[in-house]
Motif scaffolding. Structure first.
Motif, short mmCIF file in Angstrom:
data_model
loop_
_atom_site.label_atom_id
_atom_site.label_comp_id
_atom_site.label_asym_id
_atom_site.label_seq_id
_atom_site.Cartn_x
_atom_site.Cartn_y
_atom_site.Cartn_z
N SER A 183 0.85 -1.20 0.00
CA SER A 183 0.00 0.00 0.00
C SER A 183 0.88 1.25 0.00
N GLU A 184 0.25 2.38 -0.22
CA GLU A 184 0.97 3.65 -0.18
C GLU A 184 1.57 3.88 1.21
N THR A 185 0.87 3.44 2.25
CA THR A 185 1.39 3.60 3.61
C THR A 185 2.65 2.78 3.80
N LYS A 186 2.66 1.55 3.32
CA LYS A 186 3.84 0.70 3.44
C LYS A 186 5.02 1.29 2.64
N ILE A 187 4.74 1.82 1.48
CA ILE A 187 5.80 2.47 0.69
C ILE A 187 6.33 3.69 1.44
N ALA A 188 5.44 4.46 2.07
CA ALA A 188 5.87 5.63 2.85
C ALA A 188 6.77 5.21 4.01
N ILE A 189 6.47 4.08 4.62
CA ILE A 189 7.31 3.57 5.71
C ILE A 189 8.69 3.22 5.17
N LEU A 190 8.75 2.54 4.03
CA LEU A 190 10.05 2.21 3.43
C LEU A 190 10.83 3.46 3.08
N ARG A 191 10.15 4.47 2.56
CA ARG A 191 10.83 5.73 2.23
C ARG A 191 11.36 6.42 3.49
N GLY A 192 10.59 6.37 4.56
CA GLY A 192 11.03 6.95 5.83
C GLY A 192 12.28 6.24 6.35
N LEU A 193 12.30 4.92 6.26
CA LEU A 193 13.49 4.17 6.68
C LEU A 193 14.68 4.52 5.80
N ALA A 194 14.46 4.65 4.52
CA ALA A 194 15.56 5.00 3.61
C ALA A 194 16.13 6.37 3.97
N LYS A 195 15.25 7.32 4.35
CA LYS A 195 15.71 8.65 4.76
C LYS A 195 16.57 8.60 6.01
N ALA A 196 16.31 7.59 6.85
CA ALA A 196 17.03 7.45 8.12
C ALA A 196 18.22 6.50 7.98
N ASP A 197 18.80 6.47 6.79
CA ASP A 197 19.94 5.58 6.53
C ASP A 197 19.61 4.11 6.77
N GLY A 198 18.35 3.75 6.58
CA GLY A 198 17.96 2.35 6.59
C GLY A 198 17.45 1.79 7.89
N LYS A 199 17.55 2.53 8.99
CA LYS A 199 17.06 1.96 10.25
C LYS A 199 16.71 3.03 11.26
N VAL A 200 15.77 2.67 12.14
CA VAL A 200 15.38 3.52 13.25
C VAL A 200 15.33 2.67 14.51
N SER A 201 15.40 3.33 15.65
CA SER A 201 15.45 2.59 16.92
C SER A 201 14.13 2.61 17.67
N SER A 202 13.07 3.13 17.04
CA SER A 202 11.77 3.11 17.71
C SER A 202 10.66 3.45 16.72
N GLU A 205 8.46 5.54 17.44
CA GLU A 205 8.33 6.99 17.58
C GLU A 205 9.21 7.71 16.55
N SER A 206 10.43 7.25 16.38
CA SER A 206 11.33 7.84 15.38
C SER A 206 10.76 7.68 13.98
N LEU A 207 10.22 6.50 13.70
CA LEU A 207 9.64 6.25 12.39
C LEU A 207 8.39 7.10 12.19
N SER A 208 7.63 7.30 13.24
CA SER A 208 6.45 8.15 13.18
C SER A 208 6.84 9.59 12.85
N ASP A 209 7.91 10.07 13.48
CA ASP A 209 8.39 11.43 13.19
C ASP A 209 8.81 11.57 11.73
N LEU A 210 9.42 10.54 11.18
CA LEU A 210 9.89 10.59 9.78
C LEU A 210 8.75 10.53 8.77
N THR A 211 7.71 9.76 9.11
CA THR A 211 6.66 9.50 8.13
C THR A 211 5.38 10.30 8.36
N GLY A 212 5.17 10.77 9.59
CA GLY A 212 3.92 11.44 9.91
C GLY A 212 2.78 10.46 10.14
#
Length: 84
Positions: free
Chosen positions: A8-27, A29-36
């Motif tokens: 889905s578009e949401t899943k793609i947005a999550i992948l894009r957010g991870l890519a922006k964070a150099d591939g990984k996040v530690s929570s 909450e961090s992923l929420s901040d990146l993706t909205g």
């Protein structure tokens, strides 16, 4: 590629957010901040639910769980390919 029809578009947005964070996040909450995207919805899309597969099961994301509830969400090679 077949994954573009499954994700889905949401899943793609999550992948894009991870890519922006150099591939990984530690929570979430961090992923929420990146993706909205809210943490509850993120959890559903990352881990899946009764009626839908999550990114972990589909393969583009890996979740490592550590002590005290800590986790790391990381994009896999497949996830990077999907974003191409």
């Amino acid at each position: 590629m077949g994954y573009n029809r499954i994700l889905s578009e949401t899943k793609i947005a999550i992948l894009r957010g991870l890519a922006k964070a150099d591939g990984k996040v530690s929570s979430l909450e961090s992923l929420s901040d990146l993706t909205g995207i809210g943490k509850t919805l993120l959890s559903k899309h990352v881990n899946g639910s009764e009626d839908a597969q999550g990114l972990v099961e589909l393969g583009p994301v890996e979740v490592n769980r550590y002590s005290r509830g800590r986790l790391q969400i990381e994009i896999t090679a497949l996830g990077n390919i999907v974003l191409l």
